[in-house]
Design an enzyme around this catalytic site. Structure first.
Site, PDB file in Angstrom:
ATOM      1  N   GLY A  46       0.879  -1.171   0.000  1.00 36.86           N
ATOM      2  CA  GLY A  46       0.000   0.000   0.000  1.00 36.86           C
ATOM      3  C   GLY A  46       0.908   1.209   0.000  1.00 36.86           C
ATOM      4  O   GLY A  46       1.803   1.323  -0.844  1.00 36.86           O
ATOM      5  N   GLU A  47       0.748   2.059   0.981  1.00 40.65           N
ATOM      6  CA  GLU A  47       1.564   3.276   1.076  1.00 40.65           C
ATOM      7  C   GLU A  47       2.011   3.411   2.531  1.00 40.65           C
ATOM      8  O   GLU A  47       1.169   3.553   3.425  1.00 40.65           O
ATOM      9  CB  GLU A  47       0.680   4.450   0.653  1.00 40.65           C
ATOM     10  CG  GLU A  47       1.393   5.586   0.022  1.00 40.65           C
ATOM     11  CD  GLU A  47       2.283   5.185  -1.155  1.00 40.65           C
ATOM     12  OE1 GLU A  47       1.776   4.650  -2.151  1.00 40.65           O
ATOM     13  OE2 GLU A  47       3.508   5.418  -1.056  1.00 40.65           O
ATOM     14  N   SER A  48       3.319   3.357   2.756  1.00 39.67           N
ATOM     15  CA  SER A  48       3.803   3.322   4.142  1.00 39.67           C
ATOM     16  C   SER A  48       3.539   4.615   4.912  1.00 39.67           C
ATOM     17  O   SER A  48       3.361   4.586   6.132  1.00 39.67           O
ATOM     18  CB  SER A  48       5.288   2.972   4.171  1.00 39.67           C
ATOM     19  OG  SER A  48       6.008   3.802   3.287  1.00 39.67           O
ATOM     20  N   CYS A  77       6.182  -5.343   0.588  1.00 37.97           N
ATOM     21  CA  CYS A  77       6.359  -4.006   0.022  1.00 37.97           C
ATOM     22  C   CYS A  77       6.187  -2.918   1.089  1.00 37.97           C
ATOM     23  O   CYS A  77       7.038  -2.816   1.959  1.00 37.97           O
ATOM     24  CB  CYS A  77       5.460  -3.832  -1.202  1.00 37.97           C
ATOM     25  SG  CYS A  77       6.087  -2.554  -2.305  1.00 37.97           S
ATOM     26  N   ARG A 104      12.650   4.031   0.436  1.00 35.33           N
ATOM     27  CA  ARG A 104      11.335   3.961  -0.242  1.00 35.33           C
ATOM     28  C   ARG A 104      11.515   4.216  -1.743  1.00 35.33           C
ATOM     29  O   ARG A 104      12.343   5.039  -2.139  1.00 35.33           O
ATOM     30  CB  ARG A 104      10.368   5.016   0.299  1.00 35.33           C
ATOM     31  CG  ARG A 104       9.895   4.758   1.700  1.00 35.33           C
ATOM     32  CD  ARG A 104       8.844   5.786   2.083  1.00 35.33           C
ATOM     33  NE  ARG A 104       7.618   5.612   1.325  1.00 35.33           N
ATOM     34  CZ  ARG A 104       6.816   6.600   0.942  1.00 35.33           C
ATOM     35  NH1 ARG A 104       7.122   7.851   1.226  1.00 35.33           N
ATOM     36  NH2 ARG A 104       5.727   6.341   0.248  1.00 35.33           N
ATOM     37  N   ILE A 133       6.326  -3.250  -7.393  1.00 32.06           N
ATOM     38  CA  ILE A 133       5.521  -2.062  -7.694  1.00 32.06           C
ATOM     39  C   ILE A 133       5.988  -0.925  -6.785  1.00 32.06           C
ATOM     40  O   ILE A 133       5.744  -0.957  -5.576  1.00 32.06           O
ATOM     41  CB  ILE A 133       4.016  -2.330  -7.474  1.00 32.06           C
ATOM     42  CG1 ILE A 133       3.553  -3.538  -8.306  1.00 32.06           C
ATOM     43  CG2 ILE A 133       3.191  -1.087  -7.832  1.00 32.06           C
ATOM     44  CD1 ILE A 133       2.149  -4.038  -7.966  1.00 32.06           C
ATOM     45  N   ARG A 134       6.668   0.045  -7.349  1.00 32.19           N
ATOM     46  CA  ARG A 134       7.252   1.135  -6.549  1.00 32.19           C
ATOM     47  C   ARG A 134       7.902   0.564  -5.287  1.00 32.19           C
ATOM     48  O   ARG A 134       7.661   1.002  -4.162  1.00 32.19           O
ATOM     49  CB  ARG A 134       6.180   2.181  -6.193  1.00 32.19           C
ATOM     50  CG  ARG A 134       5.683   2.927  -7.429  1.00 32.19           C
ATOM     51  CD  ARG A 134       4.657   3.997  -7.094  1.00 32.19           C
ATOM     52  NE  ARG A 134       3.516   3.410  -6.386  1.00 32.19           N
ATOM     53  CZ  ARG A 134       3.208   3.651  -5.134  1.00 32.19           C
ATOM     54  NH1 ARG A 134       3.921   4.486  -4.421  1.00 32.19           N
ATOM     55  NH2 ARG A 134       2.168   3.080  -4.583  1.00 32.19           N
ATOM     56  N   HIS A 169       5.442  -8.281  -4.432  1.00 37.55           N
ATOM     57  CA  HIS A 169       4.037  -8.636  -4.145  1.00 37.55           C
ATOM     58  C   HIS A 169       3.750 -10.108  -4.428  1.00 37.55           C
ATOM     59  O   HIS A 169       3.187 -10.437  -5.477  1.00 37.55           O
ATOM     60  CB  HIS A 169       3.098  -7.757  -4.978  1.00 37.55           C
ATOM     61  CG  HIS A 169       3.002  -6.358  -4.486  1.00 37.55           C
ATOM     62  ND1 HIS A 169       2.034  -5.933  -3.604  1.00 37.55           N
ATOM     63  CD2 HIS A 169       3.789  -5.280  -4.721  1.00 37.55           C
ATOM     64  CE1 HIS A 169       2.215  -4.656  -3.323  1.00 37.55           C
ATOM     65  NE2 HIS A 169       3.273  -4.232  -3.995  1.00 37.55           N
ATOM     66  N   GLU A 171       1.500 -11.939  -3.318  1.00 39.02           N
ATOM     67  CA  GLU A 171       0.060 -12.246  -3.296  1.00 39.02           C
ATOM     68  C   GLU A 171      -0.562 -12.104  -4.688  1.00 39.02           C
ATOM     69  O   GLU A 171      -1.694 -12.496  -4.909  1.00 39.02           O
ATOM     70  CB  GLU A 171      -0.665 -11.350  -2.269  1.00 39.02           C
ATOM     71  CG  GLU A 171      -0.873  -9.891  -2.688  1.00 39.02           C
ATOM     72  CD  GLU A 171       0.408  -9.032  -2.581  1.00 39.02           C
ATOM     73  OE1 GLU A 171       1.496  -9.584  -2.341  1.00 39.02           O
ATOM     74  OE2 GLU A 171       0.289  -7.800  -2.770  1.00 39.02           O
TER      75      GLU A 171
HETATM   76  N1  GLN Z   1       6.058   2.892  -2.518  1.00 45.74           N
HETATM   77  C1  GLN Z   1       5.194   2.451  -1.460  1.00 45.74           C
HETATM   78  C2  GLN Z   1       5.655   2.993  -0.103  1.00 45.74           C
HETATM   79  O1  GLN Z   1       6.638   3.633  -0.056  1.00 45.74           O
HETATM   80  C3  GLN Z   1       5.128   0.928  -1.414  1.00 45.74           C
HETATM   81  C4  GLN Z   1       4.474   0.425  -2.654  1.00 45.74           C
HETATM   82  C5  GLN Z   1       3.779  -0.884  -2.500  1.00 45.74           C
HETATM   83  O2  GLN Z   1       3.459  -1.338  -1.393  1.00 45.74           O
HETATM   84  N2  GLN Z   1       3.538  -1.508  -3.624  1.00 45.74           N
HETATM   85  O3  GLN Z   1       5.043   2.777   0.880  1.00 45.74           O
END
Ligand code: GLN
Length: 188
Positions: A46-48, A77, A104, A133-134, A169, A171
């Site tokens: 998700g997004e930390s 992630c 990150r 993914i990112r 990921h 999952e």
């Molecule tokens: N870039 C996101 C972060 O810094 C992590 C991306 C992801 O969980 N796919 O939290």
């Protein structure tokens, strides 16, 4: 006992679907008391920065630290970022569950997301198709950490014998080997 999947944000449903396919019961975790009946916990991607805020609002940070003192946690992630002890971004307040330093978005922005084949140290089968993914980059690991997979000589899947974390990921897709590894850590 079921496995908890932190359901504050991110792709928690995909983890639950994969657990169902390997016959592990799961429950969504949104409040501290949801942890009571869990044998382990997954912190999804998700997004930390958002996860940091939501963990505070939900009052789940301290209960999660207590839970992790004797139960396995698996972070993917953004989940790995939350489990690290050092993160380059001061907006993120990591939990310090694993001796990792993390950068990150270390592989680049969204356009640099990719699928790579990575061998798993615990499996003789074909390499795992890892979807990044990112993704964060692990820049340093403590002596308590064992690396289970690398990509371009960087650690991307790590354990300390209790907890598990990866920068990609697992999952997504239909390869259950990493979730099965976590299942063994939980003894369920
Ligand atoms: N870039 C996101 C972060 O810094 C992590 C991306 C992801 O969980 N796919 O939290």
């Amino acid at each position: 006992m079921p496995v908890g999947v932190l359901a504050l944000q991110g792709d928690f449903e995909k983890h639950r679907q994969m657990l169902q396919q390997i016959e592990v019961e799961s429950v969504p975790v949104r409040y501290p008391q949801d942890l009571d009946d869990c044998s382990g916990l997954i912190i999804p991607g998700g997004e930390s920065t958002t996860l940091t805020k939501q963990m505070k609002y939900a009052g789940i940070r301290e209960p999660l630290l207590e839970f992790a003192a004797d139960k396995p946690v698996f972070g993917t992630c953004a989940g790995l970022i939350m489990m690290a002890d050092t993160v380059d971004d001061s907006r993120v307040e990591p939990l310090g569950l694993l001796a990792l330093s993390v950068l990150r978005n270390g592989w680049g922005r969204q356009v640099h997301s990719s699928t790579e084949r990575i061998p798993l140290s615990f499996s003789d089968e074909v390499p795992f198709r890892a979807i990044f993914i990112r993704a964060p980059v692990i820049t340093d690991t403590g002596t308590s950490v064992t690396v289970l997979a690398h990509y371009r000589n960087q650690p991307v899947l790590v354990t300390d014998g209790r907890h598990l974390a990866c920068t990609f990921h697992p999952e997504l897709g239909d390869d259950f080997r990493i979730h099965e590894y976590f299942k063994r850590l939980m003894n369920v």
